[in-house]
Design an enzyme around this catalytic site. Structure first.
Site, PDB file in Angstrom:
ATOM      1  N   GLY A  18      -7.986  35.393  -0.230  1.00 27.44           N
ATOM      2  CA  GLY A  18      -8.123  34.025  -0.751  1.00 27.44           C
ATOM      3  C   GLY A  18      -7.064  33.733  -1.804  1.00 27.44           C
ATOM      4  O   GLY A  18      -6.421  32.679  -1.779  1.00 27.44           O
ATOM      5  N   ASP A 148     -13.376  42.635  13.566  1.00 27.07           N
ATOM      6  CA  ASP A 148     -14.780  42.203  13.534  1.00 27.07           C
ATOM      7  C   ASP A 148     -15.078  41.411  14.798  1.00 27.07           C
ATOM      8  O   ASP A 148     -14.265  40.578  15.212  1.00 27.07           O
ATOM      9  CB  ASP A 148     -15.044  41.234  12.362  1.00 27.07           C
ATOM     10  N   PRO A 191      -2.901  52.649   8.974  1.00 24.62           N
ATOM     11  CA  PRO A 191      -3.911  51.596   9.087  1.00 24.62           C
ATOM     12  C   PRO A 191      -3.287  50.223   9.355  1.00 24.62           C
ATOM     13  O   PRO A 191      -3.834  49.427  10.141  1.00 24.62           O
ATOM     14  CB  PRO A 191      -4.608  51.620   7.716  1.00 24.62           C
ATOM     15  N   THR A 192      -2.133  49.967   8.758  1.00 25.22           N
ATOM     16  CA  THR A 192      -1.450  48.684   8.993  1.00 25.22           C
ATOM     17  C   THR A 192      -0.991  48.588  10.444  1.00 25.22           C
ATOM     18  O   THR A 192      -1.163  47.553  11.100  1.00 25.22           O
ATOM     19  CB  THR A 192      -0.246  48.548   8.023  1.00 25.22           C
ATOM     20  N   CYS A 385     -26.144  23.884 -15.908  1.00 26.25           N
ATOM     21  CA  CYS A 385     -27.180  23.658 -14.889  1.00 26.25           C
ATOM     22  C   CYS A 385     -28.488  24.337 -15.292  1.00 26.25           C
ATOM     23  O   CYS A 385     -29.173  23.861 -16.177  1.00 26.25           O
ATOM     24  CB  CYS A 385     -26.677  24.079 -13.520  1.00 26.25           C
ATOM     25  N   GLU A 409     -40.159  24.556 -11.366  1.00 30.59           N
ATOM     26  CA  GLU A 409     -39.591  25.561 -10.452  1.00 30.59           C
ATOM     27  C   GLU A 409     -40.234  26.925 -10.724  1.00 30.59           C
ATOM     28  O   GLU A 409     -40.419  27.718  -9.811  1.00 30.59           O
ATOM     29  CB  GLU A 409     -38.071  25.651 -10.647  1.00 30.59           C
ATOM     30  N   HIS A 511     -21.700  21.169 -13.100  1.00 32.43           N
ATOM     31  CA  HIS A 511     -20.895  22.399 -13.054  1.00 32.43           C
ATOM     32  C   HIS A 511     -19.423  22.123 -13.376  1.00 32.43           C
ATOM     33  O   HIS A 511     -18.614  21.998 -12.455  1.00 32.43           O
ATOM     34  CB  HIS A 511     -21.005  23.039 -11.665  1.00 32.43           C
ATOM     35  N   GLU A 513     -17.286  24.125 -14.289  1.00 36.40           N
ATOM     36  CA  GLU A 513     -16.430  25.270 -13.933  1.00 36.40           C
ATOM     37  C   GLU A 513     -15.678  25.063 -12.620  1.00 36.40           C
ATOM     38  O   GLU A 513     -14.719  25.774 -12.345  1.00 36.40           O
ATOM     39  CB  GLU A 513     -17.264  26.567 -13.879  1.00 36.40           C
TER      40      GLU A 513
HETATM   41  N1  GLN Z   1     -32.663  26.101 -10.167  1.00 37.75           N
HETATM   42  C1  GLN Z   1     -32.275  24.925 -10.865  1.00 37.75           C
HETATM   43  C2  GLN Z   1     -32.400  23.686 -10.006  1.00 37.75           C
HETATM   44  O1  GLN Z   1     -32.483  23.761  -8.819  1.00 37.75           O
HETATM   45  C3  GLN Z   1     -30.861  25.045 -11.384  1.00 37.75           C
HETATM   46  C4  GLN Z   1     -29.823  25.075 -10.322  1.00 37.75           C
HETATM   47  C5  GLN Z   1     -28.491  25.572 -10.778  1.00 37.75           C
HETATM   48  O2  GLN Z   1     -28.377  26.177 -11.833  1.00 37.75           O
HETATM   49  N2  GLN Z   1     -27.453  25.375  -9.979  1.00 37.75           N
HETATM   50  O3  GLN Z   1     -32.431  22.586 -10.513  1.00 37.75           O
END
Ligand code: GLN
Length: 537
Positions: A18, A148, A191-192, A385, A409, A511, A513
């Protein structure tokens, strides 16, 4: 008409295909070409969204709400490739489409087979990117290792596509390993040879071989590989281990890979983006002296790739502050049994605590302990999150006195459901692709930390969750010093919280990130690392 580079891997998995594909993309961008990357995954899941991080690593979410392979995170960090639901093709997705067509009667009278029906569908999926985006070169990475069983239809598809595209318009690049055998004091090319032999069996002759090595590849090994694999000698590219993965595109450039790629694809070097900005980010990382120690409290810590984008974004935040990051990963479960004095030891020198996303009840108590520790000791806290939901539950229990507060949850019948299922989730029965996914608007409150950090009144960020901050507790929390600093305009969902009497306590339902790059760090990670480093002073 776009040109194609097909990237395959052989010998073993985890060779960093990647990152290699992303780095090749970056080289082409530096030469003035617009590129798009696609990941083909041979597994039968329609997408990785239903897989445990231990099975798959992180799930990367795109703006349009696709749950995709973590390699797309690398693609994002290295390049400007468009990334969407079209960027990840899986066996499951392909079969689902073909079987739907069969049931509709599209193939009436015919037998539906891997060749041509599955391979045609794979080719159709791959071509969508070229159709939808204005790009010069499409890079297609085939997941798994040559040999594979399950990747065969993908290999057959790219074999056909190369023929259809014609000479000079599509090439194959194969990534392999040349191991160093200590006892013999030698590097082994067998291997290559076998791996390329396997590819040739199915009709694919790679033009370029990229060999991962621990040590410098000797000239004899290079000639041997060239001879036995039927590849020109200068097209055997050494990809030696490096300390910093962001150096890889620069290393490829130094090894002359861009000239070879352009030559094989009959492209001329154009004035492209300069590599200076990228180089600068790496130089900062190398020369930074001052350290910041940040703790990530997760539940999939044992797997290196489970929090990939978070780890990388913290690195980007460190680069932005010219600091070296000392990243400490702590297993949430391990915190549960710790006494107060032991906790002090665990968090010794840690000046920033991050609680990432997650699902299910395991590890929750440990994360609550970490959030409380950060709040009570004035340590910068960044919740992402689930990390925001944890911050809300902890605040409800220990500041608002709602002792049994929880998320539904983790306890469906909790007396104080401060985190509860999103309204639109109530009737959902199927688990695949049904969360609140992708990009949503968020309005930022004037005078808040986030407003200053983003320097904007509205931002767009990506989501992946089913539960939300329960709006009926807004006033209670506000009265006790919580600032609801980010609100989704429709439905008034709380997306960001901060705390009044704390140097830097911030948690987001989305998120960030997924949107950070080494040379363009996400503002929240930049600000969090800064706050952590200031505390350490
Ligand atoms: N489990 C929580 C939800 O579904 C948080 C999800 C997460 O952190 N991506 O809302």
């Amino acid at each position: 008409m776009a040109k194609y580079i097909f990237v395959t891997g052989g010998v073993v998995s985890s060779l960093g295909k990647g990152i290699a594909a992303a780095s090749i993309g970056k080289l082409l961008e530096w030469n003035g070409y617009k590129i798009a990357l696609i990941k083909c995954d041979p597994y039968i899941n329609v997408d990785p969204g239903t897989m445990n991080p231990y099975q798959h690593g992180e799930v990367y979410v795109t703006d349009d709400g696709a749950e995709t392979d973590l390699d797309l995170g690398h693609y994002h960090r290295y390049t400007s490739s468009p990334l969407s639901k079209w960027s990840n093709v899986t066996t499951g997705k392909v079969y689902q489409k073909v079987i739907t067509k069969e049931r509709r009667g599209d193939f009436l009278g015919g037998t539906v087979q891997v060749i041509p029906h599955i391979t045609n569908e794979i080719k159709h999926e791959i071509r969508q990117v070229e159709k939808k985006y204005d790009v010069d070169v499409v890079l297609v990475e085939i997941g798994g290792t040559v040999g594979d069983i399950e990747s065969l239809p993908f290999l057959e598809s790219i074999r056909q596509m190369k023929n259809e595209k014609g000479f000079g318009n599509a090439i194959n690049l194969h990534l392999t390993l040349v191991p160093y055998i200590k006892a013999a004091g030698e590097m082994k090319t067998k291997p290559t040879q076998h791996s390329v032999g396997k590819l040739r069996e199915i009709g694919i002759q790679p033009e370029i071989l990229m060999v991962r090595t621990e040590k410098h590849l000797p000239a004899e090994a290079r000639s041997k590989i060239a001879l036995f694999c039927n590849v020109e000698e200068d097209c055997v590219i050494e990809a030696k281990d490096v300390d910093d993965v962001y150096e890889i595109p620069l290393m490829f450039k130094k090894n002359g890979l861009d000239k070879i790629l352009l030559d094989k694809l009959k492209l001329k070097r154009k004035k492209g983006a300069s590599s200076t900005k990228w180089q600068k980010a790496i130089d900062i990382r190398k020369s930074a002296k001052k350290k910041v120690k940040i703790g990530v409290i997760g539940k999939y810590i044992a797997l290196q790739d489970a929090y990939k984008s978070i780890d990388e974004s913290l690195q980007h935040g460190a680069i932005a502050n010219r600091i070296k990051l000392d990243l400490i990963k702590l297993e949430a479960d391990d915190l549960e049994s710790k006494k107060a004095s032991e906790l002090k030891d665990v968090f010794k020198d840690i000046t920033g605590i991050l609680v990432p996303g997650g699902f299910g009840v395991r590890g929750i108590n440990g994360k609550l302990i970490a959030a409380r520790y950060a709040r009570e000791n004035g340590i910068p806290y960044f919740g992402i999150c689930l990390g925001m939901q944890i911050a809300v539950i902890e605040f409800a229990r220990n500041v608002c006195g709602l002792k049994s507060a929880n998320s539904t949850e983790f306890n469906a019948r909790t007396k104080y459901p401060v985190i509860s299922l999103l309204t639109e989730q109530k009737d959902i029965k199927w688990m695949g692709g049904t969360m609140r996914l992708g990009q949503y608007k968020c309005n930022l409150k004037e005078g808040s930390i986030v407003r200053e950090v983003y320097d904007a009144a509205m931002v767009m960020e990506r989501h992946r969750h089913r539960y939300e901050f329960n709006g009926s507790y807004k006033d209670k929390f506000r009265k006790k010093g919580m600032i609801l600093s980010g609100i989704h305009p429709k439905g008034k969902l709380v997306e960001i919280i901060e705390l009044k009497d704390h140097p830097w306590y911030l948690a987001v339902q989305f998120h960030p990130e997924f949107k950070s790059k080494p040379d363009a760090p996400h503002p929240l990670f930049r600000a969090f690392v800064k706050a952590a480093s200031e505390l350490g002073r």
